[in-house]
Design a protein around this motif. Structure first.
Motif, mmCIF file in Angstrom:
data_model
loop_
_atom_site.group_PDB
_atom_site.id
_atom_site.type_symbol
_atom_site.label_atom_id
_atom_site.label_comp_id
_atom_site.label_asym_id
_atom_site.label_seq_id
_atom_site.Cartn_x
_atom_site.Cartn_y
_atom_site.Cartn_z
ATOM 1 N N ASP A 201 -50.167 -46.618 -11.494
ATOM 2 C CA ASP A 201 -50.865 -45.638 -10.471
ATOM 3 C C ASP A 201 -50.683 -44.148 -10.786
ATOM 4 O O ASP A 201 -50.149 -43.714 -12.240
ATOM 5 N N ASP A 202 -49.882 -43.772 -9.695
ATOM 6 C CA ASP A 202 -50.075 -41.836 -9.988
ATOM 7 C C ASP A 202 -48.685 -42.325 -10.075
ATOM 8 O O ASP A 202 -47.431 -42.697 -9.392
ATOM 9 N N GLY A 203 -48.365 -40.874 -10.699
ATOM 10 C CA GLY A 203 -46.299 -40.726 -11.903
ATOM 11 C C GLY A 203 -45.726 -40.426 -9.831
ATOM 12 O O GLY A 203 -44.741 -40.658 -9.807
ATOM 13 N N ILE A 204 -45.768 -38.992 -10.101
ATOM 14 C CA ILE A 204 -45.554 -37.940 -8.811
ATOM 15 C C ILE A 204 -46.327 -37.134 -7.936
ATOM 16 O O ILE A 204 -47.190 -36.747 -8.633
ATOM 17 N N ASP B 114 -38.130 -26.687 -11.947
ATOM 18 C CA ASP B 114 -37.890 -26.597 -13.189
ATOM 19 C C ASP B 114 -37.157 -28.399 -13.163
ATOM 20 O O ASP B 114 -37.634 -28.748 -12.495
ATOM 21 N N GLY B 115 -36.524 -28.245 -14.104
ATOM 22 C CA GLY B 115 -36.558 -29.952 -14.656
ATOM 23 C C GLY B 115 -36.797 -30.344 -15.739
ATOM 24 O O GLY B 115 -37.894 -29.706 -16.557
ATOM 25 N N ASN B 116 -36.767 -32.091 -16.770
ATOM 26 C CA ASN B 116 -37.363 -32.251 -17.406
ATOM 27 C C ASN B 116 -38.208 -33.643 -17.138
ATOM 28 O O ASN B 116 -37.373 -34.147 -16.276
ATOM 29 N N LEU B 117 -39.418 -33.426 -17.474
ATOM 30 C CA LEU B 117 -40.455 -34.548 -16.548
ATOM 31 C C LEU B 117 -40.264 -35.229 -17.687
ATOM 32 O O LEU B 117 -41.726 -34.592 -18.439
ATOM 33 N N SER B 118 -40.852 -36.830 -17.162
ATOM 34 C CA SER B 118 -41.654 -37.573 -18.407
ATOM 35 C C SER B 118 -42.195 -38.605 -17.651
ATOM 36 O O SER B 118 -42.039 -39.226 -17.109
ATOM 37 N N VAL B 119 -43.392 -38.324 -17.064
ATOM 38 C CA VAL B 119 -44.166 -39.148 -16.732
ATOM 39 C C VAL B 119 -45.469 -39.433 -17.321
ATOM 40 O O VAL B 119 -46.064 -39.541 -18.041
ATOM 41 N N THR B 120 -45.678 -40.838 -17.721
ATOM 42 C CA THR B 120 -46.282 -42.578 -17.359
ATOM 43 C C THR B 120 -47.066 -42.944 -16.719
ATOM 44 O O THR B 120 -46.634 -44.076 -16.183
ATOM 45 N N ALA B 121 -48.407 -42.581 -16.759
ATOM 46 C CA ALA B 121 -48.718 -43.438 -15.592
ATOM 47 C C ALA B 121 -50.425 -43.617 -15.572
ATOM 48 O O ALA B 121 -51.105 -42.926 -16.682
ATOM 49 N N GLY B 122 -50.569 -45.111 -15.092
ATOM 50 C CA GLY B 122 -51.618 -45.567 -15.078
ATOM 51 C C GLY B 122 -53.113 -44.849 -14.211
ATOM 52 O O GLY B 122 -54.440 -44.988 -14.576
ATOM 53 N N GLY B 123 -52.770 -43.940 -13.072
ATOM 54 C CA GLY B 123 -53.479 -43.017 -12.546
ATOM 55 C C GLY B 123 -53.480 -42.236 -13.110
ATOM 56 O O GLY B 123 -53.718 -41.451 -14.450
#
Length: 598
Positions: A214-217, A227-236
């Protein structure tokens, strides 16, 4: 309350309407929408962030070792039960090792910070969150430098009630949560969300990868990415804040970092404000611009229900639904945004303002859409299968991604058209004039549209800037379409239309002259205008066949005849076919056209 935020925006929008209706005062409306958005965004300033969260005394760190199915520690504030450790006292705890089926629980009554240092851990829990914060003043998760950490859950949880506060994320907190560090964190969320806080959530640094069903973050009160390096794969949704009860909360703010989101629904979804001031964002929603959506699916790139404010950053959006969307206001004051969408590139129900930055729309149903649009500056390039810029009332839902229908030929009112040499063509006869305003005070705007180029169900005012329209070849549409007046007092306008029956020009009370050139010109044929003594005023290369060309510039003098040349050669830089230099090799002189003030 949220009503206060909506009232602030409404006041700003009313200022836009009132000032835009004042003719000579139209340019004063430039800052109104921006001021309204700045007011409500300022309400978002307070977070739980504290510089002291990121430092600690190494001598006070408590070590806890995870050993597969057991846990080893001598900490007085840590209670171990099999493969579950419950922290009952505030402090700084360092975790190493792995749990094949276990959990870290935080349940403290102290009014102090609980720090969890993840120092190369791997935790899988078959019954619930890998890390569960049930009660704490504040929790800080530190990713130790150079370490790789992984959290995972299963497809089902052992919940006790149907309460909405039941844990539903692999890393779940009922308290304010901060994540930072020079290490990495991978979250495999097989049950629902990846990382979630019922209060505020701050990501200050670290390399974080989330794959969620569902939701990533999600931060309920707010999600702030410092800041940061974020990679998000989410169904929602990808990044989300969903507090709808408090006007100062429910916002998403991105200040820096590298963020990649691939979401089944919205990539960024803020219940109130979506704010981007920096960073590199790559957003894909709903399968991208070529995907088809169900009627009730929202798959927008950046959505802020109350407002969207973009002041910096490099943003790439590939969305099935609107790329940038607000039910109220959108303000773009900087940054570079590249958009491919199956619906609107930028949509605001009430007010859209662009002050600076670059907006490059490579694919869209409509480019910019709102009840009121003000462009004060920036660089805007639009490719649209329907209208390039559309000023009209009502909310969104017209796009091809939603309906699968053909772009509409919806402007069939009979329009007058003067012959070559006329200062103006016909206005949008027969269509109702609404309280909708398109105001262009500056910037450069290029449009390649198969619907209307500039379309207003009310009026258009242009005081400055450069606008180039390669209008539609599809019948029933024009390069310019204003139901009310098109008041031209400054700037440069070049609008090419293939359908002479749908062509319009500027109208009274314009103070700047224009030419209305009605002739048949094939695509990729240079059009050049110059004075009788050879002074260049226009060199333009249309990409489509031209039946009517409307040109207005401060260089034109009302009542003066200009020679028209077709063909020849031009050199130097051009803006969507509008050449900036005087390097023109003459083609064939075909006729003369006279500039007129309406």
């Amino acid at each position: 309350m949220r009503l206060r935020r909506l009232l602030s925006l409404l006041i700003g929008i009313l200022m836009v309407l009132a000032l835009a209706g004042c003719g000579s005062q139209a340019s004063q409306s430039a800052s109104s929408a921006a001021e309204a958005t700045a007011t409500v965004s300022a309400e978002n300033a307070a977070t739980h962030d504290d510089p002291a969260d990121y430092t600690w005394n190494e001598a006070s760190v408590v070590d806890i070792v995870l050993k597969g199915t057991s846990i080893s520690t001598n900490a007085a504030g840590a209670a171990v039960n099999g493969s579950t450790v419950t922290l009952t006292a505030a402090g700084t705890y360092r975790f190493t090792g792995s749990l094949s089926d276990g959990q870290i629980v935080v349940d403290t009554k102290d009014n102090a910070v609980v720090r969890l240092i993840l120092n190369g851990v791997e935790i899988t829990n078959a019954d619930g969150p890998a890390i569960l914060v049930s009660k704490a003043e504040k929790v800080v998760v530190a990713l130790a430098k150079g370490t790789m950490n992984r959290l995972a859950d299963s497809a089902s949880y052992k919940t006790t009630t149907a309460n909405s506060d039941e844990p539903n994320a692999t890393l779940y907190s009922t308290s304010n949560l901060t994540i930072f560090g020079d290490g990495s964190l991978t979250v495999d969320a097989n049950y629902n969300d990846g990382i979630a806080s019922k209060d505020g959530l701050i990501i200050a640094s670290g390399t974080i990868t989330v794959d969620a069903v569902d939701d990533g973050i999600r931060g309920k009160d707010y999600l702030v990415v410092k800041d940061g390096n974020l990679s998000v794969t989410a169904g929602g949704d990808g990044l989300k804040a969903d507090n709808a009860e408090d006007a100062t909360k429910g916002y998403v703010s991105v200040a820096a970092g590298s963020i990649t989101v691939k979401a089944g629904t919205d990539a960024i979804d803020a219940e109130t404000d979506a704010i981007v001031s920096g960073g590199k964002l790559t957003l894909n929603s709903g399968g991208g611009s070529g995907a088809k959506l169900g009627q009730d699916v929202s798959a927008k790139g950046i959505k802020g229900t109350v407002s969207v404010a973009i002041s910096g950053g490099t943003i790439g959006i590939d969305s099935a639904d609107d790329a940038i969307h607000s039910n109220n206001a959108v303000v773009i004051g900087g940054g570079t945004v590249t958009i491919a969408t199956g619906d609107d590139a930028v949509h605001a129900d009430s007010a859209l303002q662009i002050d600076n930055g670059v907006v490059n729309v490579t694919r869209s149903y409509e480019g910019l859409e709102s009840a009121n649009i003000t462009i004060n500056g920036g660089e805007i390039h639009i490719v649209a299968t329907d209208d390039g810029i559309n000023v009209a009332g009502g909310n969104d839902g017209s796009g091809t991604a939603m309906t699968g229908g053909a772009p509409g030929n919806d402007r069939f009112a009979q329009r007058g058209a003067a012959g070559a040499g006329a200062g103006t063509g016909g206005a949008g006869g027969g269509e109702a004039v609404g309280n909708y305003y398109l105001t262009i005070n500056g910037g450069t705007i290029t449009i390649d549209a198969e619907g209307d180029g500039l379309d207003s169900n009310g009026s258009i005012t242009m005081t400055g800037g450069v606008v180039v329209v390669h209008g539609p070849t599809r019948g029933g549409n024009g390069a310019l379409d204003a139901n009310g007046t098109f008041n031209m007092t400054g700037g440069t306008l070049v609008a090419a239309c293939s359908d002479a029956g749908m062509a319009e020009s500027i109208t009274q009370p314009s103070s700047q002259a224009a030419v209305y050139l009605k002739t048949s010109i094939k695509a990729e044929t240079l059009i050049h205008l110059e004075t009788a003594d050879g002074k260049d005023v226009l060199t333009f290369l249309p990409t489509k066949n031209v039946a009517v060309l409307v040109f207005s510039s401060p260089d034109l003098v009302s009542g003066t005849a200009y020679n028209v040349y077709l063909g020849g050669n031009a050199s130097g830089a051009s803006l969507a076919g509008l050449y900036q230099s005087d390097a023109y090799t003459p083609g064939t002189k075909t006729l003369s056209v006279t500039a007129k003030t309406p």
